[in-house]
Motif scaffolding. Structure first.
Motif, PDB file in Angstrom:
ATOM      1  N   ALA A  40       0.828  -1.792   0.006  1.00 24.17           N
ATOM      2  CA  ALA A  40      -0.110  -0.038   0.101  1.00 24.17           C
ATOM      3  C   ALA A  40       1.012   1.273  -0.026  1.00 24.17           C
ATOM      4  N   LEU A  41       1.785   1.492   0.904  1.00 25.24           N
ATOM      5  CA  LEU A  41       2.529   2.677   1.358  1.00 25.24           C
ATOM      6  C   LEU A  41       3.714   3.264  -0.276  1.00 25.24           C
ATOM      7  N   GLY A  42       4.018   1.841  -1.238  1.00 27.75           N
ATOM      8  CA  GLY A  42       4.598   1.826  -1.890  1.00 27.75           C
ATOM      9  C   GLY A  42       3.791   1.744  -3.238  1.00 27.75           C
ATOM     10  N   MET A  43       2.727   1.149  -3.140  1.00 23.02           N
ATOM     11  CA  MET A  43       1.811   1.587  -4.540  1.00 23.02           C
ATOM     12  C   MET A  43       0.793   3.269  -4.333  1.00 23.02           C
ATOM     13  N   MET A  44       1.149   3.802  -3.277  1.00 20.60           N
ATOM     14  CA  MET A  44       1.133   5.077  -3.270  1.00 20.60           C
ATOM     15  C   MET A  44       2.140   6.215  -4.327  1.00 20.60           C
ATOM     16  N   ARG A  45       3.135   6.111  -3.977  1.00 23.19           N
ATOM     17  CA  ARG A  45       4.241   6.706  -4.445  1.00 23.19           C
ATOM     18  C   ARG A  45       4.354   6.696  -5.880  1.00 23.19           C
ATOM     19  N   ASP A 131      10.703  -0.511 -14.235  1.00 26.46           N
ATOM     20  CA  ASP A 131      10.701  -1.567 -13.556  1.00 26.46           C
ATOM     21  C   ASP A 131      11.624  -1.367 -12.350  1.00 26.46           C
ATOM     22  N   ARG A 132      12.570  -0.330 -12.078  1.00 28.22           N
ATOM     23  CA  ARG A 132      12.913   0.381 -11.067  1.00 28.22           C
ATOM     24  C   ARG A 132      11.829   0.502  -9.944  1.00 28.22           C
ATOM     25  N   ARG A 133      10.693   1.083 -10.593  1.00 27.97           N
ATOM     26  CA  ARG A 133       9.579   1.882  -9.774  1.00 27.97           C
ATOM     27  C   ARG A 133       9.556   0.871  -9.313  1.00 27.97           C
ATOM     28  N   VAL A 134       9.122  -0.498 -10.123  1.00 31.61           N
ATOM     29  CA  VAL A 134       7.590  -1.506  -9.436  1.00 31.61           C
ATOM     30  C   VAL A 134       8.751  -2.452  -8.355  1.00 31.61           C
ATOM     31  N   THR A 135       9.757  -2.398  -8.912  1.00 33.89           N
ATOM     32  CA  THR A 135      10.981  -2.920  -8.212  1.00 33.89           C
ATOM     33  C   THR A 135      11.316  -2.254  -6.363  1.00 33.89           C
ATOM     34  N   ASP A 136      11.034  -0.731  -6.214  1.00 31.42           N
ATOM     35  CA  ASP A 136      11.012  -0.190  -5.281  1.00 31.42           C
ATOM     36  C   ASP A 136      10.510  -0.012  -4.659  1.00 31.42           C
TER      37      ASP A 136
END
Length: 141
Positions: A40-45, A131-136
């Motif tokens: 959830a937190l990563g998805m908000m970014r 790819d990098r953003r999904v991994t983050d």
């Protein structure tokens, strides 16, 4: 679906949802892939960036449709998926597919075959930014 929404009905609905979640957790049938609340937190970014990427890709595809002189050069490319879990790879493949001009054709362990409508959209996927953003996002726990 009766159209009657009283405080009692809404409260009982919320209570029944909480009871079901508690029972499922106690039975140990809640898994992180089926209920990825940990993202959830990563998805908000990730979502604002992703929505902006979708808007830019939409504009590019519409321009190419309305101006036939703009080149279309369809191609299939293979990109590396650096996500650690299958869920992360699915999110990455779905993000590629939801972006106009690109479609994830096939996924394999660590790679995704992508059909791109143009050279530019292929290079955008190859750049590795998504790819990098999904991994983050996946790494947020």
């Amino acid at each position: 679906m009766s159209g009657i929404y009283t405080g009692l009905l809404l409260g009982l609905g919320v209570l029944s949802c909480l009871v079901v979640v508690a029972v499922c957790r106690r039975m140990k049938i809640v898994d992180p892939e089926g209920h990825p609340i940990h993202l959830a937190l990563g998805m908000m970014r990730y979502m604002p960036w992703f929505l902006w990427a979708v808007i830019k890709a939409n504009i590019d595809v519409v321009r190419r449709i309305l101006h036939p002189r703009l080149p279309m050069a369809p191609r299939v490319i293979r990109v590396e998926a650096s996500q650690k879990t299958h869920l992360g790879q699915v999110i990455y493949a779905n993000s590629i597919t939801l972006t106009p001009g690109t479609v994830a054709v096939e996924t394999d362990e660590g790679t995704i075959d992508v059909h791109a409508l143009t050279r530019e959209s292929a290079e955008e996927v190859r750049s590795g930014d998504m790819d990098r953003r999904v991994t983050d996002m996946e790494g947020e726990r």
